[in-house]
Scaffold this active site. Sequence first.
Site, mmCIF file in Angstrom:
data_model
loop_
_atom_site.group_PDB
_atom_site.id
_atom_site.type_symbol
_atom_site.label_atom_id
_atom_site.label_comp_id
_atom_site.label_asym_id
_atom_site.label_seq_id
_atom_site.Cartn_x
_atom_site.Cartn_y
_atom_site.Cartn_z
ATOM 1 N N SER A 13 -29.632 -8.093 12.167
ATOM 2 C CA SER A 13 -30.562 -7.693 11.114
ATOM 3 C C SER A 13 -31.533 -6.529 11.916
ATOM 4 C CB SER A 13 -31.223 -8.459 10.267
ATOM 5 O OG SER A 13 -32.334 -9.239 10.977
ATOM 6 N N ARG A 63 -21.063 -16.435 35.137
ATOM 7 C CA ARG A 63 -22.017 -15.448 34.670
ATOM 8 C C ARG A 63 -22.168 -14.164 35.493
ATOM 9 N NH1 ARG A 63 -26.294 -16.956 31.257
ATOM 10 N NH2 ARG A 63 -25.785 -19.099 30.808
ATOM 11 N N MET A 88 -27.922 -13.685 23.072
ATOM 12 C CA MET A 88 -28.115 -14.886 23.471
ATOM 13 C C MET A 88 -27.705 -15.311 24.769
ATOM 14 S SD MET A 88 -30.101 -15.765 20.861
ATOM 15 C CE MET A 88 -30.317 -17.563 21.066
ATOM 16 N N ILE A 90 -28.345 -15.339 28.820
ATOM 17 C CA ILE A 90 -29.551 -15.062 29.771
ATOM 18 C C ILE A 90 -28.720 -14.290 30.813
ATOM 19 C CG2 ILE A 90 -30.618 -16.262 31.915
ATOM 20 C CD1 ILE A 90 -31.041 -18.854 29.982
ATOM 21 N N ASN A 105 -36.874 -6.561 24.897
ATOM 22 C CA ASN A 105 -36.096 -7.682 24.054
ATOM 23 C C ASN A 105 -37.249 -8.195 23.066
ATOM 24 O OD1 ASN A 105 -34.557 -10.279 23.450
ATOM 25 N ND2 ASN A 105 -36.259 -11.502 24.614
ATOM 26 N N HIS A 107 -38.381 -11.517 20.578
ATOM 27 C CA HIS A 107 -38.373 -12.894 20.865
ATOM 28 C C HIS A 107 -39.211 -13.304 19.729
ATOM 29 C CE1 HIS A 107 -38.119 -16.752 22.834
ATOM 30 N NE2 HIS A 107 -39.284 -16.802 22.307
ATOM 31 N N LEU A 142 -36.893 -15.464 32.637
ATOM 32 C CA LEU A 142 -36.722 -15.521 31.329
ATOM 33 C C LEU A 142 -37.791 -15.521 30.519
ATOM 34 C CD1 LEU A 142 -34.396 -15.830 29.295
ATOM 35 C CD2 LEU A 142 -34.780 -18.243 29.201
ATOM 36 N N GLU A 172 -40.602 -8.835 12.600
ATOM 37 C CA GLU A 172 -39.491 -8.200 13.725
ATOM 38 C C GLU A 172 -39.191 -6.811 13.143
ATOM 39 O OE1 GLU A 172 -36.449 -10.596 15.379
ATOM 40 O OE2 GLU A 172 -37.642 -12.454 15.133
#
Length: 212
Positions: A13, A63, A88, A90, A105, A107, A142, A172
């Site tokens: 969204s 990763r 989603m 890291i 980002n 959050h 993070l 947001e």
Amino acid sequence: MPNMVVLISGSGSNLQRLIDTQDEHGMKISLVISNRADAYGLQRAKQHGINSKVLSHKDYSDRSTYDQALAQLIKSEQPDLVVLAGFMRILTPELVNQFLGRMINIHPSLLPKYPGLNTHARALEAGDEHHGCTVHFVIPKLDAGPNIAQARLRILASDNANSLQQRVHQLEHQLYPQVVAWFAQDKLQMNAEQSWLDGQPLKPQGRVFDYS
Ligand code: NHR
Ligand code: GAR
């Protein structure tokens, strides 16, 4: 027009808002990347003729190799800005360091409160008076990069985690296009691990929009 790459994992969204406000914020979305093939945001991109790719972490052994492939894919677009919109996974320091000052980002908490997951339940559990969302530059640690802007609301006695999530989502959708516009207009920088707007260092909270 400057261009951006948007990373998603789910509904998208926020991506939708960034698509709908492209003329206002002035950044072209050249590629949408999802780590999940079933992310609804991929449909949103397709509906608007925006290029999209799935890069599934499940196709990589670890990763570090996933992030190497992801970094290559992002760099192939030579983006001015990389936008995490409900992404989603890291990211490794090796990836993040290639886009320092050019990756942001959103959050769902008033950082530095509640980095990580389940932010709405944690704000309720703590009995907080206010909650909201934060846009920050991404650094290796993070949810610890310098804040750019926050939108905050008052927690109501009737709120539960679900209602809070919905109300924060609305904020947001206002906040992210505004921050992208600042970046497109060259008003926003990260310098010495601090955010700067219009040539001035921002407070630790960033620019605050108070809806409480
Ligand atoms: N990477 C770095 N280096 N720095 C940040 O600030 C980052 C980041 C990657 C993503 C978004 C973030 C958020 O807004 C973000 C910020 C995922 C997790 C997580 O635990 C935590 C924070 C964020 C995104 N992910 C699990 C993982 O092992 C997977 C969880 C899942 O798949 O549901 O990567 O909150
Ligand atoms: C947003 O609320 C965003 O803040 C959050 O995921 C949602 C994505 O919604 N991000 C994180 O929790 C990152 N860990 P959307 O897919 O509808 O934009």
